[in-house]
Motif scaffolding. Structure first.
Motif, short mmCIF file in Angstrom:
data_model
loop_
_atom_site.label_atom_id
_atom_site.label_comp_id
_atom_site.label_asym_id
_atom_site.label_seq_id
_atom_site.Cartn_x
_atom_site.Cartn_y
_atom_site.Cartn_z
N MET A 189 18.63 -36.71 -22.71
CA MET A 189 18.45 -35.77 -23.83
C MET A 189 19.80 -35.20 -24.23
O MET A 189 20.61 -34.81 -23.39
CB MET A 189 17.52 -34.62 -23.41
N THR A 190 20.09 -35.15 -25.55
CA THR A 190 21.35 -34.64 -26.05
C THR A 190 21.46 -33.14 -25.80
O THR A 190 20.56 -32.37 -26.16
CB THR A 190 21.48 -34.92 -27.56
N THR A 191 22.55 -32.69 -25.16
CA THR A 191 22.75 -31.27 -24.90
C THR A 191 24.03 -30.74 -25.54
O THR A 191 24.24 -29.55 -25.57
CB THR A 191 22.81 -30.99 -23.39
N PHE A 192 24.88 -31.64 -26.01
CA PHE A 192 26.13 -31.22 -26.62
C PHE A 192 26.36 -32.04 -27.89
O PHE A 192 26.29 -33.26 -27.87
CB PHE A 192 27.31 -31.42 -25.67
N VAL A 193 26.59 -31.35 -28.99
CA VAL A 193 26.85 -32.00 -30.27
C VAL A 193 28.05 -31.31 -30.89
O VAL A 193 28.10 -30.07 -30.97
CB VAL A 193 25.63 -31.90 -31.22
N ASP A 194 29.06 -32.09 -31.29
CA ASP A 194 30.25 -31.48 -31.88
C ASP A 194 30.50 -31.95 -33.32
O ASP A 194 31.54 -31.66 -33.89
CB ASP A 194 31.49 -31.74 -31.02
N ARG A 195 29.54 -32.66 -33.91
CA ARG A 195 29.65 -33.06 -35.31
C ARG A 195 28.26 -33.22 -35.90
O ARG A 195 27.44 -33.95 -35.37
CB ARG A 195 30.42 -34.36 -35.46
N VAL A 196 27.99 -32.51 -36.98
CA VAL A 196 26.69 -32.61 -37.64
C VAL A 196 26.89 -32.57 -39.15
O VAL A 196 27.88 -32.04 -39.65
CB VAL A 196 25.74 -31.45 -37.23
N GLU A 197 25.92 -33.13 -39.85
CA GLU A 197 25.85 -32.98 -41.31
C GLU A 197 24.76 -31.98 -41.61
O GLU A 197 23.63 -32.11 -41.13
CB GLU A 197 25.55 -34.32 -41.98
N LEU A 198 25.12 -30.97 -42.38
CA LEU A 198 24.21 -29.85 -42.63
C LEU A 198 23.91 -29.77 -44.12
O LEU A 198 24.82 -29.88 -44.96
CB LEU A 198 24.87 -28.55 -42.15
N HIS A 199 22.64 -29.59 -44.45
CA HIS A 199 22.21 -29.47 -45.84
C HIS A 199 21.77 -28.01 -46.05
O HIS A 199 20.75 -27.59 -45.49
CB HIS A 199 21.06 -30.42 -46.14
N VAL A 200 22.54 -27.27 -46.82
CA VAL A 200 22.26 -25.84 -47.00
C VAL A 200 21.89 -25.56 -48.45
O VAL A 200 22.42 -26.18 -49.37
CB VAL A 200 23.46 -24.98 -46.58
N ALA A 201 20.98 -24.63 -48.64
CA ALA A 201 20.54 -24.24 -49.97
C ALA A 201 20.48 -22.72 -50.02
O ALA A 201 19.78 -22.08 -49.22
CB ALA A 201 19.17 -24.84 -50.27
N ALA A 202 21.21 -22.15 -50.96
CA ALA A 202 21.16 -20.70 -51.15
C ALA A 202 19.90 -20.34 -51.92
O ALA A 202 19.25 -21.19 -52.55
CB ALA A 202 22.40 -20.24 -51.90
N GLY A 203 19.54 -19.08 -51.87
CA GLY A 203 18.36 -18.62 -52.58
C GLY A 203 18.61 -18.52 -54.08
O GLY A 203 19.73 -18.23 -54.52
N SER A 204 17.58 -18.75 -54.86
CA SER A 204 17.68 -18.61 -56.31
C SER A 204 17.47 -17.16 -56.72
O SER A 204 16.76 -16.40 -56.03
CB SER A 204 16.65 -19.51 -57.01
N GLY A 205 18.08 -16.79 -57.83
CA GLY A 205 17.89 -15.43 -58.34
C GLY A 205 16.50 -15.26 -58.93
O GLY A 205 15.91 -16.20 -59.47
N GLY A 206 15.96 -14.04 -58.84
CA GLY A 206 14.64 -13.76 -59.41
C GLY A 206 14.72 -13.63 -60.93
O GLY A 206 15.76 -13.27 -61.49
N HIS A 207 13.65 -13.96 -61.60
CA HIS A 207 13.62 -13.86 -63.05
C HIS A 207 13.55 -12.39 -63.49
O HIS A 207 12.94 -11.55 -62.82
CB HIS A 207 12.41 -14.59 -63.63
N GLY A 208 14.20 -12.11 -64.62
CA GLY A 208 14.04 -10.79 -65.22
C GLY A 208 12.64 -10.65 -65.80
O GLY A 208 11.93 -11.63 -66.03
N CYS A 209 12.25 -9.42 -66.06
CA CYS A 209 10.90 -9.13 -66.56
C CYS A 209 10.97 -8.66 -68.01
O CYS A 209 11.83 -7.84 -68.36
CB CYS A 209 10.24 -8.06 -65.69
N ALA A 210 10.10 -9.19 -68.85
CA ALA A 210 9.97 -8.72 -70.24
C ALA A 210 8.72 -7.85 -70.31
O ALA A 210 7.60 -8.34 -70.20
CB ALA A 210 9.86 -9.90 -71.19
N SER A 211 8.93 -6.56 -70.44
CA SER A 211 7.82 -5.62 -70.40
C SER A 211 8.08 -4.48 -71.38
O SER A 211 9.23 -4.14 -71.67
CB SER A 211 7.65 -5.07 -68.98
N VAL A 212 7.01 -3.90 -71.92
CA VAL A 212 7.10 -2.75 -72.84
C VAL A 212 6.35 -1.58 -72.22
O VAL A 212 5.21 -1.74 -71.74
CB VAL A 212 6.53 -3.09 -74.22
N HIS A 213 7.00 -0.44 -72.19
CA HIS A 213 6.39 0.75 -71.62
C HIS A 213 5.21 1.20 -72.48
O HIS A 213 5.30 1.28 -73.70
CB HIS A 213 7.42 1.88 -71.54
N ARG A 214 4.10 1.47 -71.82
CA ARG A 214 2.90 1.90 -72.54
C ARG A 214 2.29 3.09 -71.80
O ARG A 214 2.20 3.10 -70.58
CB ARG A 214 1.88 0.76 -72.62
#
Length: 478
Positions: free
Chosen positions: A1-26
Motif C-alpha cells: 500500500m502506498t504510504t508516501f507520495v511526493d508528486r501528484v496532479e491536482l484538479h482544483v476549482a474555486a467557488g463561483s460568485g452568487g448571482h445578484g438579485c433583481a427585486s423591488v421594495h414593496r
C-alpha cells in the motif's frame, strides 16, 4: 500500500460568485418603493498552505479533485449573499507548484507560506447597486462570475541541510538513525529505503536537518530504478555526503567506483555542482572494511574530499562527523544573502492600454479579448433585454465599438468576445451610441416621480452625461 507520495496532479476549482438579485421594495400603500436587490456573495478560493505536520502528498493522490464552495445569491431587502468558504489545503514544507507544462508557479518553503491556486469568482451586483439617477429601477442584476478551474502539479522537494547519497545498503538509513532520533526501516537488501527519511541533529549550538535519499544506481538520472523519483530531494540541501560501503560483498564494486557512478548521476541530473561534498567511509567495524577504508582514503583526499571513517553500528567516528557537518551547514547559512524587507512594487498601467484587444481572424471573425469584456459577458443574463443593453453600454464606454470600426468591422460582421472554446458570438450592428443610450432612460419607471421643473431636468441631463463616463465594473460591494 502506498504510504508516501511526493508528486501528484491536482484538479482544483474555486467557488463561483452568487448571482445578484433583481427585486423591488414593496409595502402597503407603497407598491413601488425602489430597487432593493442584494449582491451575490463571492466564491471561495482554493489556497495551498505549508503545514509542518504534513510530510506527504498522499491525501491528494487519493483525492485529486478539490472544490471550494460557491457564493450565495443576493436577496430582496438589500440582503447580500454569503461568501463562499475558502478551501485550505495543507502541503508539506518544500512543495513546488507547477502548471501542466512544467512552469513553476510557486515554491512553498516555510511554515504558513500560502499560494492561491484558484481564485473565487466575484458576486454579481444586485439591481439596488446598479441604480442611478439615469437608471432608477433596473429590471436586471448581474450574474456571478464562475470560479477559476486549474490543473496543477505538486512536487515535494525535501527541505534538508544535509543529504546522504549512495548505493542501496551503503548504510545511509543506519547513519541517520544514530545521528538523529529518526527511526527509518533498515535491512540489508536493495531499495530498503523507499521514501526519503528526515532527521534533526543537534551538534553544539547548531541544529540542522539531515535526509537520506533512496538508493541511487547507474542510470537513475534517466529513470532507472528509484533514483529519478527522489533526486529532486537533494536540490535544496547545503551539503552532499557520499556514504560509501567499505564492506560490500559485490566483487565488482569498491568505494571509489561507487562515488564516481553517483557523481555522474548527480551531474546528469544537474544543478548540484556548487554544493560542498563530504565522503563517509562506512562499516569500518568490519575488519576488511577498515582495511579498504585505509586504502582508498588517500585517493579520495587527493581529489579534494573531506573524508570521515565511521561505523553506524558500532557508533565509531560519529561525533567528529556530526560537528563537521554542523560547521559546514553554519558556514553555508552565513553565506546566504539576507532576505530583504518586503517591497511593494507599483506598476502603473500604460496610458495607451485599453484593457482589451480586437483582432481579425482568418475566417473574417473579429475577436475581442480582455479581462473586463470577457467578465462582463459572463455576468450578463442574455434572456433579459435590459441586461443586454447594459452590456452594450459598458462595451461602448470602454471603446470596444470604436476599436471594431478602426479594425475594419462592418455591419453584419461576426464578433466574438472571449476565447475560442467559450466565446459569445454575434453579428455586429454599429451604432452611434450603444444599448441603452439608444433607448433613452432605460431602467426608469416614471411612476416614481412627478413632472420635473426645467432646472431639475437640466441637472438630471448633466448627471446622465457625467454617469456615462463612470466605470461601474470595479464597484466592490463588500
Amino acid at each position: 500500500m502506498t504510504t508516501f507520495v511526493d508528486r501528484v496532479e491536482l484538479h482544483v476549482a474555486a467557488g463561483s460568485g452568487g448571482h445578484g438579485c433583481a427585486s423591488v421594495h414593496r409595502e402597503k400603500f407603497k407598491p413601488l418603493g425602489g430597487p432593493d436587490g442584494g449582491n451575490g456573495g463571492r466564491g471561495g478560493d482554493v489556497i495551498l498552505v505549508v503545514d509542518q505536520s504534513v510530510t506527504t502528498l498522499l491525501d491528494y493522490h487519493h483525492s485529486p479533485h478539490r472544490k471550494a464552495t460557491n457564493g450565495k445569491p443576493g436577496e430582496g431587502g438589500n440582503r447580500s449573499g454569503k461568501d463562499g468558504q475558502d478551501l485550505v489545503l495543507p502541503v508539506p514544507d518544500g512543495t513546488v507548484v507547477l502548471d501542466k507544462a512544467g512552469n513553476v508557479l510557486a515554491d512553498l518553503v516555510g511554515e504558513g507560506t500560502t499560494y492561491v491556486a484558484a481564485e473565487g469568482g466575484r458576486g454579481g451586483l444586485g439591481n439596488a447597486a446598479l441604480a442611478s439617477a439615469r437608471r432608477k429601477a433596473p429590471g436586471f442584476a448581474l450574474l456571478g462570475v464562475p470560479g477559476t478551474l486549474q490543473d496543477i502539479v505538486l512536487e515535494l522537494k525535501t527541505v534538508a541541510d544535509v543529504a546522504l547519497v549512495g548505493y542501496p545498503s551503503a548504510g545511509k538509513s543506519s547513519l541517520i538513525s544514530v545521528l538523529s532520533a529518526a527511526k527509518p526501516k533498515i535491512a540489508d537488501y536493495p531499495f530498503t529505503t523507499l521514501v526519503p527519511n528526515l532527521g534533526v541533529v543537534t551538534a553544539g549550538e547548531t541544529v540542522y536537518t539531515i535526509a537520506d535519499v533512496p538508493g541511487l544506481i547507474p542510470g537513475a538520472s534517466q529513470g532507472k530504478g528509484l533514483g529519478l523519483e527522489f533526486l529532486r530531494h537533494v536540490e535544496r540541501c547545503s551539503v552532499l555526503v557520499h556514504v560509501l560501503d567499505t564492506a560490500t560483498l559485490e566483487s565488482e564494486r569498491d568505494p571509489v567506483s561507487d562515488l564516481d557512478i553517483i557523481e555522474e548521476e548527480l551531474k546528469q541530473y544537474g544543478g548540484l555542482d556548487n554544493r560542498p561534498r563530504m565522503v563517509v567511509l562506512n562499516k569500518i567495524d568490519v575488519p576488511d572494511g577498515k582495511d579498504l577504508a585505509d586504502m582508498v582514503r588517500p585517493d579520495l583526499e587527493a581529489r579534494g574530499y573531506r573524508v570521515f571513517e565511521v561505523s553506524a553500528v558500532a557508533h565509531m567516528g560519529l561525533k567528529e562527523l556530526s560537528f563537521a557537518l554542523a560547521d559546514t551547514v553554519a558556514r553555508s547559512r552565513a553565506a546566504k544573502p539576507k532576505e530583504e524587507a518586503t517591497r511593494i512594487v507599483i506598476r502603473p498601467k500604460a496610458v495607451d492600454d485599453a484593457g482589451f484587444t480586437v483582432t481579425q481572424e482568418e475566417d473574417g471573425l473579429f475577436r475581442v479579448r480582455g479581462e473586463k469584456p470577457e467578465r462582463w459577458v459572463r455576468q450578463t443574463d442574455f434572456n433579459n433585454d435590459e441586461a443586454v443593453g447594459y452590456l452594450a453600454d459598458r462595451l461602448n464606454r470602454v471603446g470596444v465599438e470604436a476599436e471594431l470600426m478602426k479594425a475594419g468591422a462592418r455591419a453584419g460582421d461576426g464578433v466574438a468576445i472571449g476565447p475560442e472554446e467559450n466565446a459569445v458570438v454575434f453579428d455586429w450592428e454599429p451604432t452611434v451610441m450603444a444599448g441603452a443610450e439608444m433607448l433613452g432612460r432605460r431602467g426608469e419607471d416614471h411612476r416614481f416621480e412627478a413632472p420635473r421643473p426645467a432646472a431639475q431636468r437640466r441637472r438630471d441631463r448633466q448627471a446622465e452625461r457625467d454617469e456615462s463616463e463612470k466605470e461601474y465594473d470595479d464597484f466592490e460591494p463588500f
